[in-house]
Design a protein around this motif. Structure first.
Motif: not given
Length: 431
Positions: A357-364, A389-402, A404-411
């Motif tokens: 489980r990875t904690v997001l840099d956004g809520t809900r 929120s934006a992550f890169q996933l490792n295609s071998t292990t599925g691990t998520l890495s944040k 850069r500059n995430s999170p990105y603004p939205a409406s």
């Protein structure tokens, strides 16, 4: 985005040192585009909006497009789907009971085409068959001559047109059954998924064009989840007629005049997903914090995975499976995190992937998607914090890495997200 001659030469030199060639991205740094719905309107414009982003090829970072912020031409957009050819976006507007069709330009810009009024009221889920033949939309109430909100929900099925010169696919006429423009389901349908076209003779033959020319040689199944509080068996399974789009209940699915029942889905089924090869089906139960998994036999009947159910965080609301079919990711709304699982290729059983489980840099969080050009960038829409929120996933292990500059603004109040590939890619994963 277009480069000058000098720009193209410079870009080619820069990218020659990395593992993916420039040619795999059609001469651009933009590997794909991300579209995020904003469900909350304003005092002057009650309609929702669509945030438009370019996805950077090397980093997965997001760049807001100049056209971002277009209207959904309807109130409270809650879900969206991309056509298999990556040239069309369809949005359901819950409060207006409409579908908005937009073409996707080569620059990622959206071009509004038409708004279709549903026959049912309050749409909740939308899906398209892999052959682009039909669109399926779940809705909450059926119309009658006596009242606007009457009876349990249903699925409207629309014939889709042949692609035009730009790849645009128009929404055609509704498929009728028994004099109605819908196929009945049960109380409070909340989601839908369409499995691939499967050959009846070869398990390795997925979405073959012959399935469309000779539908009898193939099978396709549709999965609907209800939220009927009187039963825990809210997963309904239908066989899809590839030629006509019609739905026929199969297996344990029994459609009643009011309530309907199917397979175990837990207390509150919140989302449903099908693995790319169509052999595994998963349902999130947001009340019991779990995922229930099934294997699919040749006739479409489901068998519960003996290793399940699989525990999640608090209030899992939506999930996605990466294009390779190796990993499943679910957003836990109360915890504001994303949980990753490895899918066992033989049994479909889930086990924690990478960092779990990875904690997001956004809520809900409300929605999660993986772009299908490279299949390594993952994004979540975060309702309360109004960002992505934006992550890169490792295609071998599925691990998520944040990223850069995430999170990105939205409406305000983003409700869901979907991504498309930009042109052709050497590593493209679109089937």
């Amino acid at each position: 985005m277009k480069f000058t001659t000098l720009g193209r030469i410079t870009a080619a030199l820069l990218l020659s040192a990395v593992s993916f060639g420039l040619s795999s991205c059609s001469g651009t740094y933009t590997v794909g585009f991300l579209y995020v719905l904003s469900s909350r309107g304003s005092a002057t414009d009650p309609n929702g909006t669509i945030n438009e982003y370019g996805i950077d090829y090397q980093t997965g970072s997001l760049l807001t497009l100049a056209s971002s912020g277009q209207s959904t031409e309807g109130r409270n957009p809650t879900n969206l789907v991309v056509s298999p050819n990556q040239k069309n976006l369809y949005v359901i507007n819950h409060d207006d009971s409409t579908i908005q069709w937009l073409k996707i330009g080569t620059d990622g810009k959206l071009y509004p085409q038409k708004v279709t009024q549903l026959d049912g009221i309050f749409p909740t889920g939308i899906a398209i068959s892999a052959d682009s033949g039909y669109m399926y939309v779940t809705f909450t109430y059926r119309k009658t001559s006596l009242t606007a909100n009457s009876g349990p929900g249903g699925v409207e099925v629309y014939k889709l047109g042949a692609p035009d010169a730009d790849g645009g696919i128009a929404i055609g006429a509704a498929v009728t059954t028994g004099g109605n423009n819908y196929f009945p389901v049960g109380l409070n349908p909340s989601g839908i998924a369409v499995g691939p076209n499967l050959s009846n003779t070869s398990i390795s033959d997925i979405n073959n064009a012959a399935c469309v020319t000779t539908p009898a040689n193939c099978s396709s199944f549709v999965y609907v989840i209800d939220q009927d509080p009187t039963t825990f068996n809210n997963l309904l399974v239908f066989k899809r007629d590839i030629g006509t789009g019609a739905l026929t209940p199969i297996g344990n699915t029994v459609i009643g005049s009011a309530a309907s029942q199917g397979y175990l889905s837990g207390v509150t089924a919140s989302s449903v997903a099908v693995a790319p090869r169509g052999v595994f089906v998963y349902v999130t139960d947001s009340a019991s914090n779990q995922i229930i998994g099934y294997t699919v036999n040749g006739a479409g009947a489901l068998t519960a995975m003996t290793a399940g159910p699989f525990a999640t965080g608090s209030l899992p609301v939506q999930m996605t499976i990466d294009p390779r079919g190796k990993f499943l990711y679910v957003v836990d709304q109360n915890d504001s995190n994303i949980a990753g699982f490895v899918i066992n290729a033989s049994s479909g059983a889930l086990s924690a992937s990478g960092t779990g489980r990875t904690v997001l840099d956004g809520t809900r969080p409300t929605c999660v998607t993986v772009e299908n050009a490279l299949g390594i960038y993952l994004y979540t829409s975060n309702f309360d914090s109004g960002n992505v929120s934006a992550f890169q996933l490792n295609s071998t292990t599925g691990t998520l890495s944040k990223i850069r500059n995430s999170p990105y603004p939205a409406s305000a109040a983003p409700s869901c997200a979907a991504a498309v590939a930009n042109g052709s890619h050497a590593t493209e994963l679109i089937q």
